[in-house]
Design a protein around this motif. Structure first.
Motif, PDB file in Angstrom:
ATOM      1  N   VAL A  60       3.632  46.258  65.584  1.00  0.00           N
ATOM      2  CA  VAL A  60       3.667  45.208  64.364  1.00  0.00           C
ATOM      3  C   VAL A  60       4.219  43.915  65.091  1.00  0.00           C
ATOM      4  O   VAL A  60       3.839  42.891  64.715  1.00  0.00           O
ATOM      5  CB  VAL A  60       4.391  45.768  63.338  1.00  0.00           C
ATOM      6  CG1 VAL A  60       4.630  44.532  62.397  1.00  0.00           C
ATOM      7  CG2 VAL A  60       3.453  46.801  62.831  1.00  0.00           C
ATOM      8  N   GLN A  67      12.112  40.961  59.203  1.00  0.00           N
ATOM      9  CA  GLN A  67      12.894  42.228  59.895  1.00  0.00           C
ATOM     10  C   GLN A  67      14.249  42.019  60.259  1.00  0.00           C
ATOM     11  O   GLN A  67      14.982  43.030  60.397  1.00  0.00           O
ATOM     12  CB  GLN A  67      12.241  42.011  61.493  1.00  0.00           C
ATOM     13  CG  GLN A  67      12.414  42.959  62.323  1.00  0.00           C
ATOM     14  CD  GLN A  67      11.401  42.832  63.710  1.00  0.00           C
ATOM     15  OE1 GLN A  67      11.826  41.930  64.373  1.00  0.00           O
ATOM     16  NE2 GLN A  67      10.737  43.832  64.140  1.00  0.00           N
ATOM     17  N   THR A 114       4.294  48.336  55.290  1.00  0.00           N
ATOM     18  CA  THR A 114       3.674  48.034  56.317  1.00  0.00           C
ATOM     19  C   THR A 114       2.194  48.024  55.934  1.00  0.00           C
ATOM     20  O   THR A 114       1.369  47.092  55.912  1.00  0.00           O
ATOM     21  CB  THR A 114       4.012  48.490  57.569  1.00  0.00           C
ATOM     22  OG1 THR A 114       5.481  48.356  57.831  1.00  0.00           O
ATOM     23  CG2 THR A 114       3.328  47.714  58.860  1.00  0.00           C
ATOM     24  N   ALA A 140       5.469  43.490  56.482  1.00  0.00           N
ATOM     25  CA  ALA A 140       5.421  44.459  57.934  1.00  0.00           C
ATOM     26  C   ALA A 140       6.747  44.336  58.645  1.00  0.00           C
ATOM     27  O   ALA A 140       6.906  45.560  59.461  1.00  0.00           O
ATOM     28  CB  ALA A 140       4.123  43.954  58.580  1.00  0.00           C
ATOM     29  N   VAL A 174       9.069  47.711  59.475  1.00  0.00           N
ATOM     30  CA  VAL A 174       9.499  48.255  60.817  1.00  0.00           C
ATOM     31  C   VAL A 174      10.590  47.963  61.248  1.00  0.00           C
ATOM     32  O   VAL A 174      11.088  48.399  62.506  1.00  0.00           O
ATOM     33  CB  VAL A 174       8.227  47.635  61.945  1.00  0.00           C
ATOM     34  CG1 VAL A 174       6.987  48.088  61.285  1.00  0.00           C
ATOM     35  CG2 VAL A 174       8.333  46.134  61.965  1.00  0.00           C
ATOM     36  N   VAL A 181      -2.233  46.869  62.178  1.00  0.00           N
ATOM     37  CA  VAL A 181      -1.114  46.576  61.398  1.00  0.00           C
ATOM     38  C   VAL A 181      -0.693  47.601  60.286  1.00  0.00           C
ATOM     39  O   VAL A 181       0.277  48.377  60.496  1.00  0.00           O
ATOM     40  CB  VAL A 181      -0.635  45.206  60.928  1.00  0.00           C
ATOM     41  CG1 VAL A 181       0.750  45.125  60.364  1.00  0.00           C
ATOM     42  CG2 VAL A 181      -0.623  43.963  61.865  1.00  0.00           C
ATOM     43  N   GLY A 224       1.537  51.204  59.808  1.00  0.00           N
ATOM     44  CA  GLY A 224       2.445  51.921  58.955  1.00  0.00           C
ATOM     45  C   GLY A 224       1.886  53.278  58.543  1.00  0.00           C
ATOM     46  O   GLY A 224       2.609  54.191  58.386  1.00  0.00           O
TER      47      GLY A 224
END
Length: 422
Positions: A255, A289, A316, A339, A343, A400, A404
């Motif tokens: 990702v 993130q 995600t 996403a 992650v 992507v 997930g």
């Protein structure tokens, strides 16, 4: 040299542990910043050496190739020379290699120095995470995600430094020398505050009846107590658990790479976004993130690694899946952001659980996870690109939401509750 035992490490004062945590954070900050400093100089390096796009691509690919080549030696180096020494020396060699790459007089020198930088980065990555996990055990709660959040800050700082130097026409050699000296000095100053002594000889002592946590329990192997711990150490389930942890780590790496490599391309070509707006896809991914890593330790302590990873897998898959099903600029930017949030804790969770696996020598699980994650970074761009050439980039980016889904399928090996002190 004699190994430091877990019992000896519990004697540290809260102030001493706080200094060790700050020192590990400095390692992660320097690691994130050093390589990011050269990225804004790539166009000038390409022009200065009169390189084609393919030639520059080969040079850039030398970095992950070097990491893959040297990565499997990391565990042995950590056991032989201590994680504190390996991380500190490795950071210095990364900075030197990046400096030499920035002033490389030819394509061959550029490629070799980036290869060396990647090799040193792989070794340093395992060493600093190993030391961070050592500090985490003494804190008796999750703090590993905070180290990875600091790495993200370092990458942003390094990127801004490089962009400013390139924009102001500061000579590359001067700028990268300043970066090398600054972050090497930070690492050396922090070294004295890292934990002393060698790595614990065996943090998963089979004589410890309390060793019933996390990964081994998730596998459903063995019984409680010393005898059960010994049985778990002999269980063939260890290989299966490690394979599932590799899937989780690669899902996180995939990702990240999709955002850095393809977000701007997809937004600008497929959705006709302006260059400024197209850059927001990666910004959204990295930004959320960072937020996820900032709060990840509290969530892991409250809900456990498994539940947090599963929630991340849903975010995600659903976020990016909807963005691809209903393509638009706002939804795509939001999808990349979700996403990135999803992650955020995957790599630290995989590293921590691999480091706790019974039956493996200290640093072995961590080394395997780190090595195979970098293999994912190396293989992901050509795979997505090949799919895009055959069909479309929109189809290629299905990897992507697939990441997930894979996270959901593999998350059962993660502990319901994390016990970082064991």
């Amino acid at each position: 040299m004699s190994a430091t035992t877990p019992t000896q490490e519990t004697e540290y004062t809260p102030r001493r542990l706080a200094r060790a945590r700050f020192a590990v954070s400095a390692l992660f900050l320097a690691n994130g910043a050093l390589f990011a400093n050269i990225l804004p100089h790539y166009p000038a390096i390409k022009d200065g050496l009169d390189l084609s796009n393919a030639a520059l691509g080969i040079s850039v690919a030398a970095f992950p190739l070097g990491a893959i080549t040297a990565g499997l030696a990391s565990g042995a180096l950590v056991r032989r020379f201590r994680s504190s020494r390996v991380a500190t020396a490795g950071t210095w060699f990364i900075g030197l290699s990046i400096l030499l790459a920035g002033i490389a007089p030819s394509w061959a020198v550029l490629t070799v120095t980036l290869f060396l930088a990647g090799a040193m980065d792989a070794i340093t990555d395992v060493a600093q995470n190993s030391h961070g996990l050592r500090v985490q055990k003494l804190y008796r709660r999750s703090i590993l995600n905070s180290f990875h959040a600091v790495w993200s800050i370092g990458a942003v700082i390094g990127g801004l430094m490089g962009a400013a130097a390139a924009g102001l026409a500061v000579p590359r050699g001067l700028h990268l020398t300043v970066s090398f000296v600054l972050f090497s000095a930070l690492t050396l100053v922090s070294y004295r505050h890292l934990l002393p002594g060698a790595e614990p000889a065996d943090p998963k002592d089979p004589a410890d009846p309390a060793d019933t946590s996390g990964t081994a329990d998730a596998a459903g192997t063995g019984t409680e107590g010393a005898g059960g711990a010994r049985a778990r150490r002999r269980s063939p389930a260890t290989a299966g658990i490690l394979a599932a942890l590799v899937v989780i780590g690669i899902a996180g790496a995939l990702v990240e790479d999709a955002g850095s490599t393809w977000a701007a391309v997809y937004l600008s070509t497929s959705l006709e976004a302006t260059p400024t707006v197209a850059g927001l896809g990666f910004v959204a991914l990295v930004g959320l993130q960072f937020v996820g890593r900032l709060f990840g330790d509290r969530l892991v302590d409250r809900f456990g690694q498994r539940a947090v990873a599963q929630a991340g897998g849903v975010l995600t898959a659903a976020g990016m899946g909807i963005a691809l099903l209903v393509p638009s600029v706002p939804l795509t930017i939001l999808g990349f952001g979700l996403a990135g949030l999803g992650v955020a804790t995957l790599v630290p969770a995989a590293m921590h659980s691999a480091d706790e696996l019974p039956g493996l020598r200290t640093g072995t699980g961590l080394t395997v996870i780190s090595w195979l994650m970098r293999l994912g970074f190396l293989l992901s761009p050509p795979i997505v690109g090949a799919i895009a050439d055959v069909s479309s980039l929109r189809v290629g980016l299905v990897v992507v939401p697939l990441a997930g889904i894979l996270t959901l399928l593999a998350s059962g090996v993660l502990p319901r509750r994390v016990h970082p002190h064991r």
